[in-house]
Design a protein around this motif. Structure first.
Motif, mmCIF file in Angstrom:
data_model
loop_
_atom_site.group_PDB
_atom_site.id
_atom_site.type_symbol
_atom_site.label_atom_id
_atom_site.label_comp_id
_atom_site.label_asym_id
_atom_site.label_seq_id
_atom_site.Cartn_x
_atom_site.Cartn_y
_atom_site.Cartn_z
ATOM 1 N N ALA A 15 150.355 41.524 -12.583
ATOM 2 C CA ALA A 15 149.240 41.091 -11.730
ATOM 3 C C ALA A 15 149.687 39.966 -10.800
ATOM 4 O O ALA A 15 149.337 39.947 -9.615
ATOM 5 N N LYS A 16 150.482 39.051 -11.325
ATOM 6 C CA LYS A 16 150.987 37.948 -10.499
ATOM 7 C C LYS A 16 151.942 38.460 -9.431
ATOM 8 O O LYS A 16 151.852 38.055 -8.262
ATOM 9 N N LEU A 17 152.851 39.365 -9.813
ATOM 10 C CA LEU A 17 153.791 39.936 -8.835
ATOM 11 C C LEU A 17 153.060 40.664 -7.715
ATOM 12 O O LEU A 17 153.436 40.553 -6.544
ATOM 13 N N LYS A 18 152.037 41.431 -8.087
ATOM 14 C CA LYS A 18 151.304 42.218 -7.100
ATOM 15 C C LYS A 18 150.171 41.437 -6.426
ATOM 16 O O LYS A 18 149.530 41.933 -5.506
ATOM 17 N N LYS A 19 149.932 40.219 -6.939
ATOM 18 C CA LYS A 19 148.874 39.356 -6.401
ATOM 19 C C LYS A 19 147.511 40.036 -6.465
ATOM 20 O O LYS A 19 146.756 40.077 -5.490
ATOM 21 N N ILE A 20 147.216 40.575 -7.663
ATOM 22 C CA ILE A 20 145.926 41.217 -7.895
ATOM 23 C C ILE A 20 145.348 40.690 -9.209
ATOM 24 O O ILE A 20 146.085 40.248 -10.086
ATOM 25 N N PRO A 21 144.023 40.737 -9.367
ATOM 26 C CA PRO A 21 143.426 40.290 -10.628
ATOM 27 C C PRO A 21 143.674 41.298 -11.754
ATOM 28 O O PRO A 21 143.913 42.483 -11.500
ATOM 29 N N LEU A 22 143.619 40.827 -12.994
ATOM 30 C CA LEU A 22 143.794 41.710 -14.145
ATOM 31 C C LEU A 22 142.764 42.837 -14.155
ATOM 32 O O LEU A 22 143.063 43.937 -14.601
ATOM 33 N N SER A 23 141.568 42.571 -13.657
ATOM 34 C CA SER A 23 140.538 43.617 -13.649
ATOM 35 C C SER A 23 140.970 44.802 -12.782
ATOM 36 O O SER A 23 140.792 45.957 -13.169
ATOM 37 N N ARG A 24 141.568 44.522 -11.646
ATOM 38 C CA ARG A 24 142.041 45.617 -10.782
ATOM 39 C C ARG A 24 143.197 46.355 -11.433
ATOM 40 O O ARG A 24 143.291 47.586 -11.365
ATOM 41 N N LEU A 25 144.084 45.618 -12.078
ATOM 42 C CA LEU A 25 145.212 46.235 -12.769
ATOM 43 C C LEU A 25 144.713 47.155 -13.887
ATOM 44 O O LEU A 25 145.209 48.266 -14.049
ATOM 45 N N GLY A 26 143.713 46.705 -14.629
ATOM 46 C CA GLY A 26 143.127 47.539 -15.675
ATOM 47 C C GLY A 26 142.545 48.817 -15.106
ATOM 48 O O GLY A 26 142.685 49.897 -15.682
ATOM 49 N N ARG A 27 141.917 48.698 -13.960
ATOM 50 C CA ARG A 27 141.343 49.874 -13.297
ATOM 51 C C ARG A 27 142.442 50.842 -12.875
ATOM 52 O O ARG A 27 142.318 52.057 -13.021
#
Length: 80
Positions: A15-27
């Motif tokens: 999530a940090k590498l992609k600069k996205i929140p964990l919620s989006r990563l979970g999705r």
């Protein structure tokens, strides 16, 4: 417990590498915005879900690292 911690640690790194929140990563990974939040709050997942998530996190990490390397580690390219 260690497997769940590894999964959460990997998810936070990606999530940090992609600069996205964990919620989006979970999705993106398991079609569930609350997946990682549930794990952080003591929830669990099946071995099959764990393995699928770890495979996808590995793939996403490699892609993000490759993109960073292609850009010289400078982030986004400038428009001309």
């Amino acid at each position: 417990m260690a497997m769940k911690d590894d999964l959460l640690r990997s998810a936070m790194e990606v999530a940090k590498l992609k600069k996205i929140p964990l919620s989006r990563l979970g999705r993106m990974i398991v079609s569930d915005n609350n997946f990682f939040t549930r794990l952080q709050n003591g929830g669990d997942c099946t071995t099959q879900t764990y393995e699928r998530a770890m495979r996808e996190l590995s793939r996403l990490r490699a892609a993000a690292e490759q993109a960073a390397a292609d850009n010289g580690g400078a982030g986004k390219r400038r428009r001309s």
